[in-house]
Design a protein around this motif. Structure first.
Motif: not given
Length: 554
Positions: A50-61
């Motif tokens: 879950s923590r990976h998804l949270q940051m990927i969803s932010i960091g990818s943009s």
């Protein structure tokens, strides 16, 4: 240990994914059935938390689109133009991601949106969108490596940029070969640094605006009055829409992670909902600060380009505020953002190519997945092409990259349009086949009308881009600028026609009654699922109003 390392590169064992439809021996499958089954039974590893998804969803943009590209948007649209463009595009992105969330959580399959396009619209659209998305991020890796080498010039202009291209390339290669968990951990760290930097910049900006900087100069809304709120009127605002759309590119990458996520039904909804609010916070608030601290006619903005970090409005804002030392810190954050986007581009490209191979739309060997769940062939192809960045020392680098980017320059818009249309078609198929929404583990908060809104908005952005491409701001109509901005559309149409001639299939869309709404779903007891959802709603109903509002939106 050595033997385990060597064995990890061997082909993955047959997938044990339990879906509502598995391959039956001796049965003849149609092309569409093969696509659905192969995507559902991918050998990719489910190791993202879950923590990976949270940051990927932010960091990818949060990347060069925010830190650097916003400078050119401020120059052409003015402060009000930036706020209007980014806010309206944010609403469209939210609606689009909600539709993607419903599809990805219901069908956590390899390839995500390009498979959905094949499945719910028709295969030729999936082929065109998939290859266009692949090209977008395929070109992005060497571009980001060049941007990283140019960012370093902020500190030393005498060094050969190719030295840093090689250093950054080796770093990304190592990260990508660590597998999906390595990607997740690295993005977690990269994104955390970017988030902290943006929050720090917002706090500093408030101090500078109020006159708390070294110059003790109260700025307030001075630059909104002089030189003004709008730079080039309506055309300037239209150009900002296009830039904002490109800067939000990458938010859809959260859909690609569905096939590599532990318990997607529990982790993906939160990531899908929070991406909008976090991006709004980090984009809209930080851009408000930038637009207040930097006048749109600032001379340093005139050199803003996709690979010129020295023209970042964030750096200019701090320099204009009279603060020494911090511009180097912000530039270091821009460098991290560049590496983060480069890392994400390998992930997006390799998963897209692997998905295309699974669908029979790319050579079979490009879909090779090893025992660690790495799409190894696709990763190596992307990494090797990254060496194209060695052109950084050439004086023709900007022209070359401009044309490479032009090939897929509208890819994000096409991808979002396909997501919106896929969700609309999926809902239509449920209606025609008399299926109920309570079968779904997650329902879009915007409903099907959100996808209609997202589709209409993205279509309007295409029209705005066509207008700006045909009649550029401050210039006359010319073929060079037009194709540089709009080459992506003929490339997409050519890809669609190529597939039609290749497969000799001229079907324009899959009929709603024939759409497969089962293959790829995890084997979930529907009665148990509805009971869990009812229990969650009952628990939430007991919470205070503020908590209920927060949970609904976040």
């Amino acid at each position: 240990m050595w033997n385990s390392f060597i064995d990890s590169f061997k082909p993955a064992v047959a997938s044990e994914t339990l879906t509502s439809q598995n391959v039956e021996d001796g049965k003849e499958y149609t092309e569409m059935e093969k696509i659905n089954i192969n995507a559902a039974n991918s050998n990719l590893s489910r190791k993202l938390k879950s923590r990976h998804l949270q940051m990927i969803s932010i960091g990818s943009s949060i990347g060069t689109g925010l830190f650097v590209g916003s400078g050119s948007a401020l120059h052409t649209g003015g402060p009000a133009g930036i706020m209007i463009g980014w806010f309206i595009m944010a609403t469209g992105v939210f609606a689009t991601m909600q539709g993607l969330g419903e599809l990805s959580i219901t069908f956590p399959v390899s390839g995500s949106f390009n498979v959905f396009a094949s499945r719910f619209i028709e295969p030729a659209v999936g082929f065109a969108v998939g290859w266009n998305y692949f090209m977008q991020f395929f070109v992005l890796l060497p571009l980001e490596l060049v941007a990283g080498s140019i960012t370093v010039k902020y500190w030393n202009k005498d060094l050969n940029p190719d030295i840093f291209v090689i250093i950054f390339w080796l770093l990304i290669v190592v990260i990508t070969l660590l597998g999906v968990k390595g990607y997740g951990e690295s993005e977690f760290v990269f994104s955390l640094i970017k988030v902290i930097a943006v929050i720090g910049f917002i706090i500093l900006s408030i101090v500078l605006i109020c006159g708390g900087g070294p110059n003790h100069e109260f700025i307030g809304g001075r630059y909104w009055r002089d030189p003004g709120a709008f730079a080039n009127g309506f055309k300037g605002v239209c150009s900002v829409f296009v830039t904002a759309a490109f800067s939000f590119g990458g938010t859809e990458m959260i859909g690609l992670t569905a096939a590599e996520t532990k318990e997607p039904r529990k982790t993906l909804p939160k990531a899908i909902k929070q991406v909008f609010w976090r991006i709004c916070l980090f984009y809209l608030v930080s851009l408000t600060m930038v637009a207040t601290l930097v006048p749109y006619n600032d001379d340093k903005l005139l050199g803003s380009s996709s690979v010129d970090a020295t023209a970042s409005p964030f750096v200019i804002a701090v320099v204009n505020g009279g603060i020494k030392g911090l511009p180097s810190v912000i530039n270091a954050v821009i460098l991290i953002a560049v590496l983060s986007v480069g890392n994400a581009s390998v992930y997006a490209t390799s998963r897209s190519l692997n998905s295309l191979a699974e669908q029979g739309m790319a050579p079979k060997w490009t879909g090779y997945v090893d025992r660690l769940g790495r799409p190894l062939a696709a990763i190596l192809i992307t990494d090797i092409f990254g060496l194209f960045a060695l052109i950084a020392a050439s004086n023709k680098q900007e022209e070359v990259f401009n044309w490479l980017l032009a090939l897929s320059g509208l890819s994000s818009i096409f991808t979002w349009l396909s997501i919106n249309l896929s969700h609309i078609r999926f809902r239509r198929a449920l209606t025609v086949q008399n299926r109920l929404l309570n079968e779904l583990p997650y329902i879009s908060q915007c409903g099907v009308w959100g996808s209609y809104y997202g589709f209409a908005l993205n279509f309007l952005v295409l029209i705005a881009q066509f207008w700006i491409a045909l009649f550029p701001i401050g210039g006359k109509p010319n073929a060079y600028d037009f194709f540089l901005s709009y080459l992506g559309l003929p490339v997409l149409i050519a890809s669609w026609l190529f597939y039609k001639f290749w497969k000799k299939d001229w079907t324009l869309f899959v009929r709603a009654k024939d759409i497969d709404v089962d293959t790829g779903r995890p084997n979930i007891d529907l009665d148990l699922l509805q009971q869990e959802i009812a229990e969650d709603k009952a628990k939430l109903a007991e919470k205070p109003f503020i908590v209920r509002v927060y949970r609904f939106w976040c």
